[in-house]
Design an enzyme around this catalytic site. Structure first.
Site, PDB file in Angstrom:
ATOM      1  N   GLU A 100       0.909  -1.228  -0.180  1.00 18.64           N
ATOM      2  CA  GLU A 100      -0.027  -0.009  -0.005  1.00 18.64           C
ATOM      3  C   GLU A 100       0.877   1.350   0.059  1.00 18.64           C
ATOM      4  OE1 GLU A 100      -0.246  -2.716   2.084  1.00 18.64           O
ATOM      5  OE2 GLU A 100      -2.090  -3.534   1.525  1.00 18.64           O
ATOM      6  N   ALA A 211       7.569 -34.831 -14.820  1.00 14.72           N
ATOM      7  CA  ALA A 211       7.717 -34.740 -16.198  1.00 14.72           C
ATOM      8  C   ALA A 211       7.174 -35.952 -16.679  1.00 14.72           C
ATOM      9  CB  ALA A 211       8.768 -34.372 -16.752  1.00 14.72           C
ATOM     10  N   ARG A 241      10.463 -23.876  -7.821  1.00 18.09           N
ATOM     11  CA  ARG A 241      11.375 -24.046  -6.800  1.00 18.09           C
ATOM     12  C   ARG A 241      11.431 -22.725  -6.263  1.00 18.09           C
ATOM     13  NH1 ARG A 241      15.759 -27.954  -9.789  1.00 18.09           N
ATOM     14  NH2 ARG A 241      14.696 -29.711 -10.101  1.00 18.09           N
ATOM     15  N   THR A 253      15.216 -41.741  -6.187  1.00 19.56           N
ATOM     16  CA  THR A 253      15.393 -40.908  -7.145  1.00 19.56           C
ATOM     17  C   THR A 253      16.942 -40.535  -6.993  1.00 19.56           C
ATOM     18  OG1 THR A 253      13.306 -39.987  -7.578  1.00 19.56           O
ATOM     19  CG2 THR A 253      15.132 -38.455  -8.078  1.00 19.56           C
ATOM     20  N   ASP A 257      19.424 -41.236 -10.183  1.00 18.81           N
ATOM     21  CA  ASP A 257      19.919 -39.907 -10.587  1.00 18.81           C
ATOM     22  C   ASP A 257      21.326 -39.882 -10.424  1.00 18.81           C
ATOM     23  OD1 ASP A 257      17.567 -39.592 -11.576  1.00 18.81           O
ATOM     24  OD2 ASP A 257      17.137 -37.692 -10.687  1.00 18.81           O
ATOM     25  N   GLU A 352       9.374 -33.356  -5.895  1.00 16.57           N
ATOM     26  CA  GLU A 352       9.812 -33.735  -6.903  1.00 16.57           C
ATOM     27  C   GLU A 352      10.328 -35.112  -6.803  1.00 16.57           C
ATOM     28  OE1 GLU A 352      12.127 -29.635  -8.099  1.00 16.57           O
ATOM     29  OE2 GLU A 352      11.928 -31.313  -9.719  1.00 16.57           O
ATOM     30  N   GLY A 355       7.420 -42.047  -8.505  1.00 18.58           N
ATOM     31  CA  GLY A 355       6.088 -42.755  -8.284  1.00 18.58           C
ATOM     32  C   GLY A 355       5.722 -43.093  -6.908  1.00 18.58           C
ATOM     33  N   LEU A 357       7.184 -42.467  -3.743  1.00 15.25           N
ATOM     34  CA  LEU A 357       6.993 -41.646  -2.787  1.00 15.25           C
ATOM     35  C   LEU A 357       5.572 -40.713  -3.018  1.00 15.25           C
ATOM     36  CD1 LEU A 357       7.707 -40.400  -0.115  1.00 15.25           C
ATOM     37  CD2 LEU A 357       9.460 -39.023  -1.103  1.00 15.25           C
ATOM     38  N   ALA A 358       5.532 -40.477  -4.344  1.00 14.22           N
ATOM     39  CA  ALA A 358       4.180 -39.551  -4.581  1.00 14.22           C
ATOM     40  C   ALA A 358       3.019 -40.186  -4.200  1.00 14.22           C
ATOM     41  CB  ALA A 358       4.305 -39.280  -5.961  1.00 14.22           C
TER      42      ALA A 358
HETATM   43  N1  LIG Z   1      10.400 -37.192 -14.641  1.00 20.08           N
HETATM   44  C1  LIG Z   1      10.276 -36.705 -13.460  1.00 20.08           C
HETATM   45  O1  LIG Z   1       9.933 -35.700 -13.353  1.00 20.08           O
HETATM   46  C2  LIG Z   1      10.823 -37.377 -12.569  1.00 20.08           C
HETATM   47  C3  LIG Z   1      11.641 -38.741 -12.426  1.00 20.08           C
HETATM   48  N2  LIG Z   1      11.818 -39.361 -11.478  1.00 20.08           N
HETATM   49  C4  LIG Z   1      12.658 -40.619 -11.753  1.00 20.08           C
HETATM   50  O2  LIG Z   1      11.810 -41.557 -11.001  1.00 20.08           O
HETATM   51  C5  LIG Z   1      12.554 -42.692 -10.798  1.00 20.08           C
HETATM   52  C6  LIG Z   1      12.467 -42.829  -9.258  1.00 20.08           C
HETATM   53  O3  LIG Z   1      11.204 -43.134  -8.929  1.00 20.08           O
HETATM   54  P1  LIG Z   1      10.872 -44.198  -7.425  1.00 20.08           P
HETATM   55  O4  LIG Z   1      11.439 -45.304  -7.709  1.00 20.08           O
HETATM   56  O5  LIG Z   1       9.270 -44.105  -7.314  1.00 20.08           O
HETATM   57  O6  LIG Z   1      11.613 -43.385  -6.262  1.00 20.08           O
HETATM   58  P2  LIG Z   1      11.109 -42.198  -5.353  1.00 20.08           P
HETATM   59  O7  LIG Z   1      11.600 -40.933  -5.830  1.00 20.08           O
HETATM   60  O8  LIG Z   1       9.547 -42.323  -5.330  1.00 20.08           O
HETATM   61  O9  LIG Z   1      11.827 -42.610  -4.167  1.00 20.08           O
HETATM   62  C7  LIG Z   1      11.074 -43.648  -3.063  1.00 20.08           C
HETATM   63  C8  LIG Z   1      12.012 -43.834  -2.142  1.00 20.08           C
HETATM   64  O10 LIG Z   1      11.626 -42.749  -1.213  1.00 20.08           O
HETATM   65  C9  LIG Z   1      11.741 -43.143   0.111  1.00 20.08           C
HETATM   66  N3  LIG Z   1      10.823 -43.039   0.995  1.00 20.08           N
HETATM   67  C10 LIG Z   1      10.695 -42.398   2.156  1.00 20.08           C
HETATM   68  N4  LIG Z   1       9.544 -42.594   2.713  1.00 20.08           N
HETATM   69  C11 LIG Z   1       8.838 -43.192   2.084  1.00 20.08           C
HETATM   70  C12 LIG Z   1       7.541 -43.548   2.172  1.00 20.08           C
HETATM   71  N5  LIG Z   1       6.605 -43.443   3.218  1.00 20.08           N
HETATM   72  N6  LIG Z   1       6.734 -44.209   1.160  1.00 20.08           N
HETATM   73  C13 LIG Z   1       7.614 -44.319  -0.201  1.00 20.08           C
HETATM   74  N7  LIG Z   1       8.780 -44.025  -0.106  1.00 20.08           N
HETATM   75  C14 LIG Z   1       9.503 -43.482   0.907  1.00 20.08           C
HETATM   76  C15 LIG Z   1      12.288 -44.652   0.032  1.00 20.08           C
HETATM   77  O11 LIG Z   1      13.671 -44.458  -0.041  1.00 20.08           O
HETATM   78  P3  LIG Z   1      14.791 -45.634   0.379  1.00 20.08           P
HETATM   79  O12 LIG Z   1      14.594 -46.592  -0.453  1.00 20.08           O
HETATM   80  O13 LIG Z   1      16.158 -44.875   0.306  1.00 20.08           O
HETATM   81  O14 LIG Z   1      14.239 -45.851   2.043  1.00 20.08           O
HETATM   82  C16 LIG Z   1      11.697 -45.105  -0.925  1.00 20.08           C
HETATM   83  O15 LIG Z   1      12.571 -46.101  -1.633  1.00 20.08           O
HETATM   84  C17 LIG Z   1      13.829 -42.360 -11.125  1.00 20.08           C
HETATM   85  O16 LIG Z   1      14.379 -42.939 -12.362  1.00 20.08           O
HETATM   86  C18 LIG Z   1      13.909 -40.831 -11.146  1.00 20.08           C
HETATM   87  O17 LIG Z   1      14.940 -40.410 -12.161  1.00 20.08           O
HETATM   88  C19 LIG Z   1      12.017 -38.693 -10.148  1.00 20.08           C
HETATM   89  C20 LIG Z   1      11.267 -37.769  -9.996  1.00 20.08           C
HETATM   90  C21 LIG Z   1      10.958 -37.028 -11.189  1.00 20.08           C
HETATM   91  N1  LIG Z   2      14.097 -35.959 -15.364  1.00 23.25           N
HETATM   92  C1  LIG Z   2      13.140 -34.541 -15.060  1.00 23.25           C
HETATM   93  C2  LIG Z   2      13.082 -34.048 -13.697  1.00 23.25           C
HETATM   94  N2  LIG Z   2      13.544 -34.828 -12.808  1.00 23.25           N
HETATM   95  C3  LIG Z   2      13.519 -34.253 -11.576  1.00 23.25           C
HETATM   96  O1  LIG Z   2      14.480 -33.061 -11.489  1.00 23.25           O
HETATM   97  C4  LIG Z   2      15.710 -33.452 -10.790  1.00 23.25           C
HETATM   98  C5  LIG Z   2      16.942 -33.012 -11.250  1.00 23.25           C
HETATM   99  O2  LIG Z   2      16.919 -31.532 -11.208  1.00 23.25           O
HETATM  100  P1  LIG Z   2      18.207 -30.639 -11.099  1.00 23.25           P
HETATM  101  O3  LIG Z   2      19.178 -31.368 -10.158  1.00 23.25           O
HETATM  102  O4  LIG Z   2      17.717 -29.285 -10.524  1.00 23.25           O
HETATM  103  O5  LIG Z   2      18.542 -30.671 -12.578  1.00 23.25           O
HETATM  104  C6  LIG Z   2      15.786 -34.901 -10.451  1.00 23.25           C
HETATM  105  O6  LIG Z   2      16.234 -35.251  -9.215  1.00 23.25           O
HETATM  106  C7  LIG Z   2      14.297 -35.200 -10.553  1.00 23.25           C
HETATM  107  O7  LIG Z   2      13.593 -34.820  -9.252  1.00 23.25           O
HETATM  108  N3  LIG Z   2      12.151 -32.948 -13.755  1.00 23.25           N
HETATM  109  C8  LIG Z   2      11.929 -32.432 -14.690  1.00 23.25           C
HETATM  110  O8  LIG Z   2      11.080 -31.352 -14.551  1.00 23.25           O
HETATM  111  N4  LIG Z   2      11.834 -32.970 -16.039  1.00 23.25           N
HETATM  112  C9  LIG Z   2      12.782 -34.090 -16.443  1.00 23.25           C
HETATM  113  O9  LIG Z   2      12.785 -34.366 -17.372  1.00 23.25           O
END
Ligand SMILES: NC(=O)C1=CN([C@@H]2O[C@H](COP(=O)(O)OP(=O)(O)OC[C@H]3O[C@@H](n4cnc5c(N)ncnc54)[C@H](OP(=O)(O)O)[C@@H]3O)[C@@H](O)[C@H]2O)C=CC1
Ligand SMILES: Nc1c(N[C@@H]2O[C@H](COP(=O)(O)O)[C@@H](O)[C@H]2O)[nH]c(=O)[nH]c1=O
Length: 541
Positions: A100, A211, A241, A253, A257, A352, A355, A357-358
Site C-alpha cells: 500500500e 515430467a 522451486r 531418485t 539419478d 519432485e 511415483g 513416494l508420490a
Molecule cells: N520425470 C520426472 O519428473 C521425475 C522422474 N524421477 C525418476 O523416477 C525414478 C525414481 O522413482 P521411484 O523409484 O518411485 O523413487 P522415489 O523418488 O519415489 O523414491 C522412493 C523412495 O523414497 C523413500 N521413502 C521415504 N519415505 C517413503 C514413504 N513413506 N513411502 C515411499 N517411499 C518413501 C524410500 O527411500 P529408501 O529406499 O532410500 O528408503 C523409497 O525407496 C528415477 O528414475 C527418477 O529419475 C523422479 C522424480 C521426477
Molecule cells: N527428469 C526430469 C525431472 N527430474 C527431477 O528433477 C531433478 C533434477 O533436477 P536438477 O538437479 O535441478 O537438474 C531430478 O532429481 C528429479 O527430481 N524433472 C523435470 O522437470 N523434467 C525431467 O525431465
C-alpha cells in the site's frame, strides 16, 4: 523493541511524495468520473490485477503472504482501463515497504479520490498500521478487498481501521456479490494458496511436480530420466522451486539419478541469481544413499535428510560432517514430515519425487496441487517408472479428479496443473494466544502468561527476528547504527568480532540486504564459504 506504533493517519510522507504539476494523465474531478463502485467489471479487473501484482513476491515474501495493491481512478478521456491505474506495489519480502505504501508513493497526488484494490486484507499486525495509514494519507476514498486475512487475530482489523477513517471498504463476497468477481476471487485465493492451506490444514501447501512422456513414463526402465521435459519446461520448474520453501525427493531418485543418470540432482532454483534458495529434503527410510552427491554440497542450498530412527548412523555422521542436517522419525511418512515442515514455518513445498513416494504422499492427503509436464516423446519400457505408484484403486471411478485445471503449452511440452483439494475458504479459526485456555482447558491461566511466537504474523510476531522492525544499537565504536531488522543484526554479528577486511565487507553486505531473508541467506552462505571469518561469540551488548 519495535518502535511505538505510528498514530493512524500519520504515515511517513511517501519518499517521492510531491505535488505533481505536470500530471502524467489528466484526471477529471471525481464528480465527472465514472463511479467505480457502480462498475463491478472494473472492480473485478483491478482486483485481478492486484492478485497478479502480488504474485511477483511469491517465494520471496514467505512466510509473509503475497500482498498486491493497485490504485486506480476512472478517466473518461480513455476507455483503456489500464490507463486508469495511477499506482501499484507489492510486498517484495519480509521487512520491506508494504504494498500500500509503495502504491501510494507511485500514485502521489493522483491517489486522491481514487480506489485501492487489495488481494488480501493487510496484516497490520502488532500495531504497525503502515498499510492503512498509507491509504488514508494518500487520500484514497474507497478500498476493495479480495479476501479477509485468514489468521483470526488479524482478520478484520485493517478493514475496521479503514472504515473508522471514513473510507468505504467493499469486501468481495460480502459487499460485492456479483458473479463478475468469481475469476478475480480465484486469483486472490491462488496467489495466497500456500498461506490458506497452511492456516487451514496445519501442513505446508504441497505441490507434486513431474515430467512424463506421452506414453506415461517419468524415466526409462533403467531409471535414466534426463531429460523427459524440455529446457523451457525445466526453466518453469526452477520458477516453481523459487516460490517453494522446500523441495522433496525420494531416496530412490537420488540413487538412480546419481548412479545411473549422471544427473546427480541439485534441486536448485537456477533461473535467477540471488533469488530465493529453497531447502532440499531427501526422504529415505534406509539411508542407503551415495556418500558423494551434489545434494550434500550445502554451499548450493541447505539439505535435510529425513530418515528412520537409527538408519545407517555411520553414514549419517559423514553427511552431517558435510553440513547436511539429518532428522530421524519413528516411522518416516509424508504426513509426519509435513508436520515437521509446518513447525519449521514452511509455507510451500514442491515434491519432485518418483511415483513410489508420490503415491505415499497422495494417500496421506498432503498433496494439494499437481503440475504435470507432458513431453511429446515415447520411451516404452514395461518396467519404466510412472508418476504415481500404488494408490490401491481398483476402478477408474475411484480416480481423484483434479479441480481448477489449467493447460499451458511450454515450447514442445504441455503443462497441466490442477488442485487435488479445493483451496480452503477463509473460515480457518486460528485460536489467538489468549483463546488457548478456552480451546485447551489443560492450559492453566499461569501458562497463558508465556508468550509464544515463531513467525512474524504470530500474535507476538513482532519479537521474531524477521519482523519488519528496525533496531538501533551502538556499534563496536559506540556509534549508534539502525539495523533494518533483528535478523540483519544477528547475521552481521557472526563476523563483527574478526578484524579482517573480508569480514567487514560481509557486515556491510548484510547491512544493505533488502530483507531479513536476504540477510539470512548472505550470512549463512558466507558462514559456509568462509568459516574462518566467524568470530568467537563475545559479549555484544
Ligand atoms: N520425470 C520426472 O519428473 C521425475 C522422474 N524421477 C525418476 O523416477 C525414478 C525414481 O522413482 P521411484 O523409484 O518411485 O523413487 P522415489 O523418488 O519415489 O523414491 C522412493 C523412495 O523414497 C523413500 N521413502 C521415504 N519415505 C517413503 C514413504 N513413506 N513411502 C515411499 N517411499 C518413501 C524410500 O527411500 P529408501 O529406499 O532410500 O528408503 C523409497 O525407496 C528415477 O528414475 C527418477 O529419475 C523422479 C522424480 C521426477
Ligand atoms: N527428469 C526430469 C525431472 N527430474 C527431477 O528433477 C531433478 C533434477 O533436477 P536438477 O538437479 O535441478 O537438474 C531430478 O532429481 C528429479 O527430481 N524433472 C523435470 O522437470 N523434467 C525431467 O525431465
Amino acid at each position: 523493541m519495535p518502535p511505538s506504533p505510528r498514530p493512524l493517519g500519520v504515515a511517513p510522507a511517501p519518499a517521492s511524495y510531491s505535488l505533481n504539476l505536470f500530471p502524467r494523465r489528466r484526471c477529471l474531478p471525481a464528480r465527472h468520473a465514472v463511479s467505480m463502485a457502480a462498475s463491478h467489471a472494473h472492480d473485478a479487473h483491478f482486483l485481478r490485477r492486484a492478485a497478479d501484482v502480488a504474485d511477483r513476491s511469491a517465494g520471496l515474501a514467505s512466510p509473509h503472504p503475497n500482498f498486491g495493491c493497485v490504485i486506480a481512478r476512472p478517466q473518461l478521456e480513455t476507455d483503456d482501463v489500464e490507463a486508469w491505474v495511477v499506482g501499484e506495489g507489492y510486498l517484495y519480502s519480509q521487512g520491506t515497504p508494504c504494498a500500500e505504501l509503495l502504491a501510494a508513493e507511485e500514485a502521489g497526488e493522483h491517489a486522491r479520490g481514487a480506489t485501492a484494490y487489495l488481494n488480501l486484507e493487510p496484516d497490520d499486525c502488532y500495531g504497525n498500521s503502515t498499510a492503512v495509514s498509507s491509504l488514508v494519507q494518500a487520500g484514497v476514498t474507497r478500498v476493495v478487498v479480495g479476501l479477509r486475512h485468514p489468521l483470526k487475530h488479524l482478520r478484520g482489523k485493517a478493514i475496521q481501521l479503514l472504515r473508522h477513517q471514513g473510507i468505504q471498504v467493499d469486501v468481495v463476497g460480502e459487499d460485492l456479490q456479483s458473479k463478475l468477481f468469481k475469476e478475480a476471487l480465484g486469483s486472490c485465493l491462488i496467489v495466497n494458496a500456500p498461506l490458506l492451506y497452511r492456516a487451514a490444514f496445519h501442513v505446508p501447501f504441497s505441490v507434486l511436480k513431474y515430467a512424463m512422456t506421452a506414453d506415461g513414463k517419468i524415466a526409462a526402465s533403467t531409471g535414466h530420466a534426463s531429460w523427459v521435459s524440455g529446457k523451457a519446461s525445466r526453466g518453469r520448474v526452477f520458477e516453481l522451486r523459487g516460490r517453494s520453501d522446500a523441495i522433496i525427493v525420494g531416496g530412490n531418485t537420488v540413487r538412480l539419478d546419481t548412479f545411473t543418470c549422471v544427473v546427480d540432482p541439485r534441486l536448485t532454483a537456477r533461473h535467477v541469481k540471488g533469488g530465493h534458495v529453497p531447502v532440499r529434503i531427501v526422504m529415505s527410510q534406509s539411508f542407503n544413499l551415495p556418500e558423494e552427491a551434489n545434494l550434500w554440497n550445502v554451499h548450493d542450498a541447505y539439505t535435510i535428510v529425513a530418515t528412520q530412527r537409527g538408519a545407517r548412523r555411520d553414514l549419517q555422521k559423514k553427511l552431517a560432517m558435510k553440513g547436511v542436517e539429518v532428522v530421524e522419525f519413528e516411522m518416516l511418512n509424508p504426513r509426519d514430515v509435513m508436520s515437521y515442515c509446518y513447525d519449521r514455518g514452511y509455507l510451500s513445498v514442491l515434491w519432485e519425487c518418483g511415483g513410489t513416494l508420490a503415491a505415499s504422499a497422495i494417500s496421506a492427503r498432503v498433496i494439494h496441487k499437481v503440475y504435470a509436464f507432458f513431453a511429446p516423446k515415447i520411451i516404452g519400457g514395461v518396467n519404466a517408472p510412472t508418476p504415481v505408484g500404488e494408490l490401491g484403486m481398483k476402478q477408474m471411478t475411484q480416480a481423484i479428479d483434479l479441480i481448477d485445471v489449467s493447460y499451458e503449452q511450454v515450447d514442445r511440452d504441455m503443462l497441466m496443473s490442477g488442485f487435488l483439494q479445493p483451496i480452503p475458504d477463509l473460515s480457518p479459526v486460528i485460536p489467538s494466544v489468549d483463546e488457548i485456555p478456552s480451546v485447551d482447558p489443560e492450559v492453566s491461566p499461569y501458562e497463558t502468561n508465556i508468550i509464544s511466537f515463531y513467525k512474524t504474523w504470530d500474535t507476538f510476531g513482532a519479537f521474531a527476528n524477521f519482523s519488519p522492525h528496525p533496531i538501533s544499537l551502538p556499534d563496536e565504536n559506540g556509534d549508534c547504527f539502525t539495523w533494518p531488522t533483528v535478523e540483519h543484526y544477528y547475521q552481521a554479528h557472526k563476523f563483527v568480532s574478526v578484524d579482517n577486511p573480508q569480514a567487514r565487507d560481509i557486515v556491510q553486505e548484510i547491512k544493505q540486504a533488502r530483507s531479513p531473508e536476504e540477510a539470512a541467506r548472505i550470512g549463512r552462505t558466507r558462514q559456509r564459504e568462509l568459516p574462518e571469518l566467524i568470530g568467537s561469540p563475545r559479549k555484544l551488548m
